[in-house]
Enzyme design. Structure first.
Site, mmCIF file in Angstrom:
data_model
loop_
_atom_site.group_PDB
_atom_site.id
_atom_site.type_symbol
_atom_site.label_atom_id
_atom_site.label_comp_id
_atom_site.label_asym_id
_atom_site.label_seq_id
_atom_site.Cartn_x
_atom_site.Cartn_y
_atom_site.Cartn_z
ATOM 1 N N HIS A 122 4.968 2.648 -6.711
ATOM 2 C CA HIS A 122 4.055 1.614 -6.201
ATOM 3 C C HIS A 122 4.785 0.570 -5.357
ATOM 4 O O HIS A 122 4.147 -0.180 -4.626
ATOM 5 C CB HIS A 122 3.290 0.956 -7.358
ATOM 6 C CG HIS A 122 4.079 0.006 -8.187
ATOM 7 N ND1 HIS A 122 4.649 0.349 -9.401
ATOM 8 C CD2 HIS A 122 4.402 -1.306 -7.999
ATOM 9 C CE1 HIS A 122 5.263 -0.688 -9.916
ATOM 10 N NE2 HIS A 122 5.141 -1.713 -9.084
ATOM 11 N N ASP A 152 5.330 7.225 -11.585
ATOM 12 C CA ASP A 152 5.591 6.003 -10.819
ATOM 13 C C ASP A 152 7.073 5.888 -10.457
ATOM 14 O O ASP A 152 7.647 4.802 -10.469
ATOM 15 C CB ASP A 152 5.132 4.753 -11.577
ATOM 16 C CG ASP A 152 4.956 3.551 -10.642
ATOM 17 O OD1 ASP A 152 4.931 3.763 -9.413
ATOM 18 O OD2 ASP A 152 4.875 2.410 -11.132
ATOM 19 N N ASN A 224 10.372 -7.491 -10.067
ATOM 20 C CA ASN A 224 11.280 -6.738 -10.935
ATOM 21 C C ASN A 224 10.991 -5.239 -10.914
ATOM 22 O O ASN A 224 11.820 -4.441 -11.355
ATOM 23 C CB ASN A 224 11.163 -7.213 -12.387
ATOM 24 C CG ASN A 224 12.114 -8.346 -12.718
ATOM 25 O OD1 ASN A 224 11.689 -9.474 -12.880
ATOM 26 N ND2 ASN A 224 13.402 -8.046 -12.804
ATOM 27 N N SER A 225 9.811 -4.840 -10.445
ATOM 28 C CA SER A 225 9.429 -3.432 -10.462
ATOM 29 C C SER A 225 10.463 -2.587 -9.739
ATOM 30 O O SER A 225 10.847 -2.887 -8.610
ATOM 31 C CB SER A 225 8.064 -3.236 -9.798
ATOM 32 O OG SER A 225 7.041 -3.781 -10.580
ATOM 33 N N GLY A 281 0.324 23.038 -23.242
ATOM 34 C CA GLY A 281 -0.995 23.643 -23.149
ATOM 35 C C GLY A 281 -1.855 23.359 -24.360
ATOM 36 O O GLY A 281 -2.601 24.227 -24.829
#
Length: 464
Positions: A122, A152, A224-225, A281
């Site tokens: 992001h 992400d 900080n991401s 699965g």
């Protein structure tokens, strides 16, 4: 002689009187008094000696980890150019308006001396231009190598004129709740900032994906991401990703992608160009649902298997609905996020050993992970799966995806069990095609979906 003897006796007597008076009136005596106490007794809580250095926090040295980390954490700037209409007519008729740059910032971690950097997806999403600034204030243009929106995680690269300081991936499976950690990033556009905290929880499910996160109380704020979460040895154990806050700022805890997951995603991007994800699965009900409560599943420690996916490793290993997974390899499984967090570090073809509780009997079952064979497509929310050889013979087709689940909105259209062959003029060969083409459907137009039923008859559904 008699006079001398007399003086000696007087001196001795005077000394005795003085010593006695001192003992009687001035010296504090020590007494041991025993009384009957009706209150609660007091006991020592430990026989261990207290540290001479005081409380435990004083014994932790963060300086080495901080020095190793700050120069390997970078500032990432994302420039996105948006078209903004200048007036009502441009907005209404869709004419080209003014182009205005929008700048977003975040952090990244250098993971190799030649300039590979891991950050959050992001942070770099929809970027028209990327730049990276090192801790010494030197800036470089960056290119995107690959991304994985599900975890992400994104991999970018810069070309520097020298070898760069970098961090090695640690083993996030070995982290323990209560362990000291440092969060390093660039909050509020500041240069590398270090905050300290502990691991508050592991395998935290945020309800957005089937991924698990590390939770920490080290302060993490906007910017900080993509930054580093390291232990006191300076090992990279997580990539700071998210906070939960009504204000958008830190309120006491934050979340990081475990390093084992980030490392696997990076390796897949570099080797294959995309993420190779292996799955068991199985399906498991959420513990807070009425179904789980009514059937007592919410009280089970482990992962309750509610369903087995067709053509999966779980089906081949003959796992059954009602089985409870207690361990995967040497990892104890208490909740679904424990299982998915570990499996996310594996690839199709890898094998895992499951410890199973089946009606009170303890079993060990080896399961081979396989590529995902089904998914829920965007827009319509249909669950579709790839065709196996039996399906191809039955429907007399070499390609398509079979509808195995239909949301309530479309239950009246008799869609379940049919095979989607095309969307518009584009053929649907597998579930990846289905996800891409359904994702491109416009809510303002009409889309023709071509299907085939068990009799081999073609049908068309107009979706708008």
């Amino acid at each position: 002689m008699k006079r001398l003897t007399h003086l000696l006796m007087v001196s001795i007597l005077g000394g005795a009187i003085t010593l006695g008076a001192y003992k009687l009136f001035f010296e504090n005596s020590k007494f041991a008094v025993v009384t009957e106490d009706q209150g609660a007794p007091y006991f020592t809580t430990s026989n261990l000696d207290a540290s001479v250095r005081g409380a435990g926090i004083n014994e932790v040295d963060f300086t080495v980890a901080a020095e190793k980390t700050v120069n390997a954490v970078v500032h990432v700037k994302n420039v996105t150019v948006n078209e903004v209409p200048n007036n009502f007519w441009e907005y209404f008729y869709g004419s080209q308006g003014s182009q205005r740059p929008q700048v977003g910032t975040g952090s990244g971690v250098i993971i190799s001396p030649d300039g590979y950097i891991v950050t959050n997806n992001h942070v770099i999403a929809k970027a028209d231009a990327l730049s990276v600034t090192l801790n010494n204030n030197k800036s470089y243009k960056a290119e995107i190598i690959g991304t994985d929106p599900n975890s992400d995680i994104a991999l970018i690269k810069i070309d520097a004129d020298r070898n760069l300081p970098y961090l090695a991936f640690g083993d996030s499976d070995n982290t323990r709740i209560g362990e000291w950690v440092l969060a390093v990033g660039n909050p509020f556009n500041l240069t590398s900032t270090v905050t300290a905290g502990i691991i508050s929880a592991k395998a935290r499910d945020l309800g957005r994906t089937d991924q698990s996160f590390l939770q920490t109380d080290a302060a993490v704020n906007p910017g900080n991401s993509g930054g580093a979460l390291v232990n006191t040895n300076g090992d990279l154990i997580g990539i700071n990703t998210a906070i939960t806050s009504q204000t958008g700022s830190y309120v006491g805890y934050s979340f990081a992608v475990p390093s084992n997951i980030a490392k696997k995603v990076v390796e897949d991007i570099m080797e294959y160009g995309n993420v190779q994800k292996g799955i068991l699965g199985i399906s498991s009900p959420r513990l807070n649902t009425p179904y789980a409560v009514e059937n007592g599943i919410d009280e089970i420690e482990g992962v309750y298997i509610d369903g087995i996916e067709e053509d999966s490793g779980a089906e081949e290993a003959e796992l059954k609905s009602g089985d409870v997974i207690k361990m995967v390899d040497d990892i104890r499984v208490r909740r679904f996020a424990d299982l998915t967090g570990y499996v996310a570090t594996k690839r199709p073809g890898d094998k895992v050993l499951l410890a199973i509780d089946r009606n009170g009997d303890e079993l060990e079952v080896e399961v081979e992970l396989k590529e995902r064979q089904s998914l829920v497509v965007p827009q319509m929310g249909l669950k579709v799966k790839n065709l196996n050889e039996e399906d191809k013979k039955k429907y007399k087709t070499k390609y398509g995806v079979k509808i195995t689940g239909v949301p309530e909105t479309y239950r009246g259209y008799d869609l379940e069990g049919k095979v989607i062959m095309a969307i518009g003029d584009e053929e649907v060969r597998d579930i990846q095609d289905a996800r891409t083409l359904f994702g491109a459907i416009s809510r303002y137009g009409k889309t023709v979906i071509t299907m085939i039923n068990e009799k081999g008859e073609r049908e068309r559904l107009i979706f708008q």
